[in-house]
Scaffold this active site. Structure first.
Site, PDB file in Angstrom:
ATOM      1  N   LYS B 127       0.837  -1.207   0.000  1.00 23.86           N
ATOM      2  CA  LYS B 127       0.000   0.000   0.000  1.00 23.86           C
ATOM      3  C   LYS B 127       0.871   1.257   0.000  1.00 23.86           C
ATOM      4  CE  LYS B 127      -3.435   2.564   2.681  1.00 23.86           C
ATOM      5  NZ  LYS B 127      -4.735   2.441   3.336  1.00 23.86           N
ATOM      6  N   ARG B 200       0.489 -12.296 -29.636  1.00 17.27           N
ATOM      7  CA  ARG B 200       0.350 -11.373 -30.763  1.00 17.27           C
ATOM      8  C   ARG B 200      -1.122 -11.086 -31.044  1.00 17.27           C
ATOM      9  NH1 ARG B 200       3.248 -14.055 -35.431  1.00 17.27           N
ATOM     10  NH2 ARG B 200       3.032 -15.837 -34.048  1.00 17.27           N
ATOM     11  N   TYR B 201      -1.942 -12.138 -30.979  1.00 16.45           N
ATOM     12  CA  TYR B 201      -3.398 -11.992 -31.102  1.00 16.45           C
ATOM     13  C   TYR B 201      -4.048 -13.252 -30.576  1.00 16.45           C
ATOM     14  CZ  TYR B 201      -2.222 -14.347 -35.529  1.00 16.45           C
ATOM     15  OH  TYR B 201      -1.727 -15.200 -36.467  1.00 16.45           O
ATOM     16  N   HIS B 258      -5.087 -28.354 -35.715  1.00 16.15           N
ATOM     17  CA  HIS B 258      -6.332 -27.868 -35.110  1.00 16.15           C
ATOM     18  C   HIS B 258      -6.776 -28.761 -33.960  1.00 16.15           C
ATOM     19  CE1 HIS B 258      -6.788 -24.734 -38.106  1.00 16.15           C
ATOM     20  NE2 HIS B 258      -6.426 -25.629 -39.007  1.00 16.15           N
TER      21      HIS B 258
END
Lengths: 129, 382
Positions: B127, B200-201, B258
């Site tokens: 804090k 990156r995405y 996939h």
């Protein structure tokens, strides 16, 4: 795995059913895996019907020139009808592993008994979405 | 501090810098053992450690020294009035609550491992990070030592703020673990995962994505571009599959696309396993994720090198093999470490999250006859 048919699988078929069941466990549902001699021959993945998954697997196996005679089939969930074991038998599959649990399990077992296929019931469903 | 490993160089560096040390119990003895002067917190508070150590640091002379604002005249005046020395650095290593639960400790032992003083010191120091440095776990000792040495005992506000953020991460994780133990999975879910790696995405280029977990604990990346969101999903599927296939005698090799296997085989050697796996579908293998539980030798690397793939994960690579695979600079080469994976699976659904356990069913190479309740093994072919 529990034997469901009058015909017992060979030692190699038992091994291949375990191999195929491990693969189908890790394949998107609905899934069918065809395997022989500790190798994946083809799979049908992520289909909305089990028959579609099986037909996809058979078509792929043929496309890459695999002979399915003596290969095994593993399914991630039970067969609701005896159509899958019939299609598999006609493609040369000799042993089948699936979790069982359909009210029509006996129809698939009866088909296997009549046509000389071995079937094992694993007791473990392996949906993966 | 519960863990003293790594503390000695910090104590020596603080001593070199002329820092006055306060401590309690075992840590105080540890510091004295190094021949470094340390003031027992009991001398500061003029109060003994009581209730079997439950109350040691919980005192205004300790917390005043941490929470006092150095640029606020009224705070400074009160510290002087009550003879409270300002405390500029707080180092805590909490009682190992989670480890005690994991070890199957008794309820009494677990409750005694709920740290009170330590967690309070962390919160107070974090804090007041404008004036105080907080080191909240043993994992940060090395970072502290580096700062002390490189900056000669000084810190920047940015550093203190960053340390405070880490500290609240430590305290909230700790409280989450306590909550989960009390509720035994029936209360609201408390999850903490980290550290965060911004990707990156996400699954697609228009989505933002991040991974929250210790990737470096699972893999050492030896070559190639940054792992993407989809790479991580594929790796997750690959690791789960290969670990199950590893229960079969021989060397497993799998190729995934996939999240699905498009090639898989178990063979006596890694090269044979690769060859057999690839044969299943050499078309889908293009751009795939490759995984095995064996070291990659040079012959296998040369065979693999003939196709385009995104990732290979293996426990090791022979030097010659690595040279072959590294020829493509984007190719992600991962050395997998023996690390545990999450035992609980989590995904979002509707306005909440779904969880389930990992569901290891123990696929086994055995066959039971109908009605054979004793589970006697039966060889095939009968």
């Amino acid at each position: 795995m529990r034997l469901a048919t009058t015909k017992a699988p060979s030692a190699q078929e038992v091994n291949d059913m375990v191999f195929a069941t491990i693969l189908v466990k890790h394949t998107k549902s609905n899934a069918i895996v065809l395997a022989k001699d500790d190798r994946l021959l083809a799979s049908g993945t992520g289909q909305t019907s089990r028959v579609d998954a099986l037909q996809q697997a058979i078509a792929k196996a043929h496309r890459f020139n695999f002979d399915l005679t003596g290969a095994v089939m593993a399914s991630d969930a039970f067969f609701p009808f005896p159509d899958c074991v019939e299609i598999a038998h006609k493609a040369g599959i000799s042993a089948v592993a699936h979790p069982g649990g359909s009210i029509r399990d006996q129809e698939s077992i009866d088909y296997c008994n009549t046509h000389g296929l071995a079937m094992c019931i694993t007791g473990h469903r392996h949906f993966k979405h | 501090m519960f863990h003293k490993d790594g503390l000695e160089p910090i104590v020596r560096e603080l001593h070199r810098l002329g820092v006055h040390l306060y401590s309690t119990g075992g840590t105080q003895e540890f510091i004295e053992g190094l021949g470094v002067k340390v003031t027992p917190v009991e001398d500061l508070t003029t109060y003994p450690s009581i209730l079997g150590g439950r109350v040691k640091t919980l005192h205004p002379k300790v917390f005043g020294g941490i929470l006092g604002r150095r640029d606020l005249d009224s705070d400074v005046a009160q510290l002087e009035e009550y003879h409270i020395p300002p405390i500029d650095l707080v180092i805590v290593d909490l009682y190992p609550f989670e480890a005690t639960v994991a070890k199957g400790g008794s309820e009494e032992a677990i409750i005694e491992k709920i740290d009170i003083g330590g967690i309070s010191l962390i919160r107070a120091a974090a804090k007041n990070h404008r004036d105080v440095v907080i080191i909240a776990a043993q994992a940060q000792y090395a970072e502290l030592l580096r700062m002390l040495k490189e900056q000669d005992g000084a810190t920047t506000l940015d550093q203190r703020r960053s340390l405070a953020a880490t500290a609240f991460g430590v305290s909230s994780h700790y409280d989450g673990a306590i909550h989960n133990w009390f509720t035994q999975g029936e209360g609201d879910l408390r999850l903490s995962a980290g550290p965060t790696t911004v990707l990156r995405y996400g699954e697609n280029p228009h989505q933002q994505g991040a991974f929250h977990g210790n990737l470096r604990g699972m893999f050492t990346q030896l070559n190639g571009k940054e792992l993407s969101y989809n790479n991580l999903l594929d790796l997750d599927a690959a690791v789960e599959l290969i670990d199950d296939l590893a229960t079969i005698k021989g060397v497993p090799f799998a190729i995934l696309k996939h999240n699905n296997a498009c090639g898989a085989a178990v063979r006596p050697t890694v090269k044979e396993a690769w060859d057999a796996a690839l044969e299943a579908d050499p078309v889908s293998a293009f751009g795939g994720v490759l995984i095995t539980t064996a070291r990659i030798d040079k012959a296998t690397a040369e065979a693999i090198d003939t196709i385009f793939f995104e990732i290979i994960a293996a426990p090791g690579y022979e030097a010659g093999a690595l040279d072959v695979l590294k020829k493509k600079k984007n190719r992600m080469i991962l050395e997998r470490k023996p690390a545990d994976r999450s035992k609980v699976k989590v995904r979002t659904a509707l306005n909440g999250v779904l969880t389930e356990d990992c569901g290891h069913c123990g696929c086994q190479r055995r066959l039971h006859a109908p009605g054979d309740d004793k589970g006697t093994e039966r060889a095939g072919g009968q």
